[in-house]
Design a protein around this motif. Structure first.
Motif, PDB file in Angstrom:
ATOM      1  N   ALA A  77     -79.856  14.878  34.240  1.00 35.97           N
ATOM      2  CA  ALA A  77     -78.584  15.389  34.764  1.00 35.97           C
ATOM      3  C   ALA A  77     -77.797  16.052  33.647  1.00 35.97           C
ATOM      4  CB  ALA A  77     -77.770  14.245  35.361  1.00 35.97           C
ATOM      5  N   PRO A  78     -77.006  17.025  33.936  1.00 33.61           N
ATOM      6  CA  PRO A  78     -76.694  17.620  35.223  1.00 33.61           C
ATOM      7  C   PRO A  78     -77.927  18.317  35.806  1.00 33.61           C
ATOM      8  CG  PRO A  78     -75.209  18.461  33.526  1.00 33.61           C
ATOM      9  CD  PRO A  78     -76.214  17.605  32.861  1.00 33.61           C
ATOM     10  N   PHE A  79     -77.978  18.326  37.124  1.00 31.94           N
ATOM     11  CA  PHE A  79     -79.141  18.812  37.837  1.00 31.94           C
ATOM     12  C   PHE A  79     -79.338  20.314  37.722  1.00 31.94           C
ATOM     13  CE2 PHE A  79     -77.382  15.098  40.138  1.00 31.94           C
ATOM     14  CZ  PHE A  79     -78.293  14.177  39.646  1.00 31.94           C
ATOM     15  N   ASP A  80     -78.286  21.057  37.375  1.00 33.90           N
ATOM     16  CA  ASP A  80     -78.450  22.498  37.205  1.00 33.90           C
ATOM     17  C   ASP A  80     -78.983  22.863  35.820  1.00 33.90           C
ATOM     18  OD1 ASP A  80     -76.043  21.693  36.063  1.00 33.90           O
ATOM     19  OD2 ASP A  80     -75.024  23.583  36.483  1.00 33.90           O
ATOM     20  N   LEU A  81     -79.047  21.885  34.898  1.00 36.74           N
ATOM     21  CA  LEU A  81     -79.570  22.148  33.551  1.00 36.74           C
ATOM     22  C   LEU A  81     -81.017  21.702  33.392  1.00 36.74           C
ATOM     23  CD1 LEU A  81     -76.615  21.153  31.189  1.00 36.74           C
ATOM     24  CD2 LEU A  81     -77.061  23.322  32.330  1.00 36.74           C
ATOM     25  N   ALA A  82     -81.422  20.659  34.127  1.00 37.81           N
ATOM     26  CA  ALA A  82     -82.769  20.114  33.955  1.00 37.81           C
ATOM     27  C   ALA A  82     -83.201  19.352  35.198  1.00 37.81           C
ATOM     28  CB  ALA A  82     -82.800  19.181  32.743  1.00 37.81           C
ATOM     29  N   LYS A  83     -84.518  19.116  35.295  1.00 40.08           N
ATOM     30  CA  LYS A  83     -85.080  18.355  36.409  1.00 40.08           C
ATOM     31  C   LYS A  83     -86.204  17.485  35.884  1.00 40.08           C
ATOM     32  CE  LYS A  83     -87.735  18.754  40.590  1.00 40.08           C
ATOM     33  NZ  LYS A  83     -88.793  19.518  41.177  1.00 40.08           N
ATOM     34  N   ALA A  84     -86.212  16.196  36.301  1.00 45.08           N
ATOM     35  CA  ALA A  84     -87.276  15.271  35.919  1.00 45.08           C
ATOM     36  C   ALA A  84     -88.171  15.017  37.119  1.00 45.08           C
ATOM     37  CB  ALA A  84     -86.681  13.957  35.431  1.00 45.08           C
ATOM     38  N   ASP A  85     -89.495  14.949  36.887  1.00 49.29           N
ATOM     39  CA  ASP A  85     -90.380  14.577  37.977  1.00 49.29           C
ATOM     40  C   ASP A  85     -90.725  13.088  37.860  1.00 49.29           C
ATOM     41  OD1 ASP A  85     -92.456  14.269  36.118  1.00 49.29           O
ATOM     42  OD2 ASP A  85     -93.544  16.059  36.760  1.00 49.29           O
ATOM     43  N   GLU A  86     -91.528  12.583  38.783  1.00 54.77           N
ATOM     44  CA  GLU A  86     -91.819  11.151  38.826  1.00 54.77           C
ATOM     45  C   GLU A  86     -92.669  10.655  37.659  1.00 54.77           C
ATOM     46  OE1 GLU A  86     -94.902  13.449  40.933  1.00 54.77           O
ATOM     47  OE2 GLU A  86     -92.761  13.356  41.244  1.00 54.77           O
ATOM     48  N   SER A  87     -93.288  11.565  36.908  1.00 56.82           N
ATOM     49  CA  SER A  87     -94.105  11.150  35.767  1.00 56.82           C
ATOM     50  C   SER A  87     -93.371  11.269  34.431  1.00 56.82           C
ATOM     51  CB  SER A  87     -95.391  11.974  35.725  1.00 56.82           C
ATOM     52  OG  SER A  87     -95.092  13.329  35.468  1.00 56.82           O
ATOM     53  N   GLY A  88     -92.095  11.704  34.455  1.00 60.17           N
ATOM     54  CA  GLY A  88     -91.321  11.801  33.219  1.00 60.17           C
ATOM     55  C   GLY A  88     -91.366  13.166  32.557  1.00 60.17           C
ATOM     56  N   ILE A  89     -91.933  14.156  33.237  1.00 57.13           N
ATOM     57  CA  ILE A  89     -91.906  15.519  32.698  1.00 57.13           C
ATOM     58  C   ILE A  89     -90.576  16.134  33.093  1.00 57.13           C
ATOM     59  CG2 ILE A  89     -92.918  17.829  32.778  1.00 57.13           C
ATOM     60  CD1 ILE A  89     -95.631  16.479  33.284  1.00 57.13           C
ATOM     61  N   VAL A  90     -89.828  16.611  32.077  1.00 57.53           N
ATOM     62  CA  VAL A  90     -88.512  17.194  32.325  1.00 57.53           C
ATOM     63  C   VAL A  90     -88.565  18.686  32.020  1.00 57.53           C
ATOM     64  CG1 VAL A  90     -86.060  17.104  31.756  1.00 57.53           C
ATOM     65  CG2 VAL A  90     -87.410  15.000  31.746  1.00 57.53           C
ATOM     66  N   SER A  91     -88.129  19.493  32.998  1.00 56.63           N
ATOM     67  CA  SER A  91     -88.042  20.950  32.844  1.00 56.63           C
ATOM     68  C   SER A  91     -86.593  21.299  32.537  1.00 56.63           C
ATOM     69  CB  SER A  91     -88.467  21.639  34.134  1.00 56.63           C
ATOM     70  OG  SER A  91     -89.787  21.280  34.468  1.00 56.63           O
ATOM     71  N   PHE A  92     -86.389  22.153  31.529  1.00 57.52           N
ATOM     72  CA  PHE A  92     -85.048  22.514  31.089  1.00 57.52           C
ATOM     73  C   PHE A  92     -84.752  23.968  31.455  1.00 57.52           C
ATOM     74  CE2 PHE A  92     -86.511  19.019  28.518  1.00 57.52           C
ATOM     75  CZ  PHE A  92     -85.438  18.154  28.587  1.00 57.52           C
ATOM     76  N   TYR A  93     -83.625  24.179  32.204  1.00 55.10           N
ATOM     77  CA  TYR A  93     -83.290  25.488  32.752  1.00 55.10           C
ATOM     78  C   TYR A  93     -82.153  26.205  32.035  1.00 55.10           C
ATOM     79  CZ  TYR A  93     -85.849  23.376  36.618  1.00 55.10           C
ATOM     80  OH  TYR A  93     -86.792  22.741  37.378  1.00 55.10           O
ATOM     81  N   GLN A  94     -81.184  25.451  31.509  1.00 54.39           N
ATOM     82  CA  GLN A  94     -79.987  26.039  30.898  1.00 54.39           C
ATOM     83  C   GLN A  94     -79.656  25.267  29.618  1.00 54.39           C
ATOM     84  OE1 GLN A  94     -78.257  28.725  32.059  1.00 54.39           O
ATOM     85  NE2 GLN A  94     -79.685  28.916  33.762  1.00 54.39           N
ATOM     86  N   PRO A  95     -78.952  25.905  28.662  1.00 57.10           N
ATOM     87  CA  PRO A  95     -78.545  25.179  27.461  1.00 57.10           C
ATOM     88  C   PRO A  95     -77.407  24.200  27.761  1.00 57.10           C
ATOM     89  CG  PRO A  95     -77.738  27.437  27.394  1.00 57.10           C
ATOM     90  CD  PRO A  95     -78.578  27.311  28.628  1.00 57.10           C
ATOM     91  N   GLY A  96     -77.317  23.141  26.962  1.00 57.01           N
ATOM     92  CA  GLY A  96     -76.243  22.157  27.092  1.00 57.01           C
ATOM     93  C   GLY A  96     -76.762  20.746  26.855  1.00 57.01           C
ATOM     94  N   GLU A  97     -75.897  19.759  27.094  1.00 55.72           N
ATOM     95  CA  GLU A  97     -76.268  18.347  26.956  1.00 55.72           C
ATOM     96  C   GLU A  97     -76.873  17.859  28.262  1.00 55.72           C
ATOM     97  OE1 GLU A  97     -73.213  15.687  25.722  1.00 55.72           O
ATOM     98  OE2 GLU A  97     -72.865  16.757  23.857  1.00 55.72           O
ATOM     99  N   VAL A  98     -78.015  17.187  28.157  1.00 54.61           N
ATOM    100  CA  VAL A  98     -78.711  16.662  29.330  1.00 54.61           C
ATOM    101  C   VAL A  98     -78.954  15.176  29.130  1.00 54.61           C
ATOM    102  CG1 VAL A  98     -80.818  16.773  30.725  1.00 54.61           C
ATOM    103  CG2 VAL A  98     -79.828  18.871  29.806  1.00 54.61           C
ATOM    104  N   LEU A  99     -78.645  14.405  30.152  1.00 48.33           N
ATOM    105  CA  LEU A  99     -78.901  12.968  30.156  1.00 48.33           C
ATOM    106  C   LEU A  99     -80.259  12.741  30.794  1.00 48.33           C
ATOM    107  CD1 LEU A  99     -77.644  10.061  29.749  1.00 48.33           C
ATOM    108  CD2 LEU A  99     -77.136  10.175  32.185  1.00 48.33           C
ATOM    109  N   ILE A 100     -81.161  12.086  30.050  1.00 51.79           N
ATOM    110  CA  ILE A 100     -82.476  11.714  30.569  1.00 51.79           C
ATOM    111  C   ILE A 100     -82.439  10.203  30.775  1.00 51.79           C
ATOM    112  CG2 ILE A 100     -84.966  11.730  30.151  1.00 51.79           C
ATOM    113  CD1 ILE A 100     -83.683  14.546  30.171  1.00 51.79           C
ATOM    114  N   GLY A 101     -82.882   9.752  31.935  1.00 54.83           N
ATOM    115  CA  GLY A 101     -82.837   8.324  32.213  1.00 54.83           C
ATOM    116  C   GLY A 101     -84.043   7.856  32.995  1.00 54.83           C
TER     117      GLY A 101
END
Length: 137
Positions: A77-101
């Motif tokens: 999160a935020p969801f407009d900056l990145a997305k995590a899938d169920e295996s822990g692969i995170v795709s990053f779309y925009q610059p900024g701070e992203v919380l991975i959990g």
């Protein structure tokens, strides 16, 4: 930047409220030992827009022994900056701070990463539509 913090606070509150609702038997690892601590790796990855990074967890019991436990949930999160899938692969779309959990053995664990704008790799210059004249602009 304040909207990023708002997203992070909201997610932390949601997970903090949901984690105590998980039954005690769900907070033990597959081998019956309770999960005491969890850490997300990589700890300080160097991330640029457009990358996909594989995150993983390291869970330990109260004696510091590794516990074979898989995350039940991954979030970014935020969801407009990145997305995590169920295996822990995170795709990053925009610059900024992203919380991975992740939630592991009923315990939430988070890390914050900074995503940088990808550097310019090539520059293309098109030929002018009309001929250039000496002294012209």
């Amino acid at each position: 930047m304040s909207s990023v913090r708002s997203y992070l606070i909201a997610i932390c509150l949601m997970v903090g409220l949901l984690a105590p609702a998980i039954p005690a038997h769900a907070q033990t690892a597959g081998n019956g030992r309770p999960v005491k601590s969890v850490e997300i790796q990589p700890v300080n990855p160097d991330i640029e827009v457009g990358q996909k990074i594989q995150f993983s967890i390291s869970a330990k019991d109260d004696q510091g022994r590794s516990v074979n436990e898989k995350p039940t949930t991954w979030i970014a999160a935020p969801f407009d900056l990145a997305k995590a899938d169920e295996s822990g692969i995170v795709s990053f779309y925009q610059p900024g701070e992203v919380l991975i959990g992740a939630i592991v053995g009923g315990k939430p664990v988070f890390t914050t990463v900074v995503v940088k704008q990808a550097p310019v790799k090539t520059i293309e210059i098109d030929l002018p539509a009309s001929p250039l004249i000496v002294g012209g602009t």
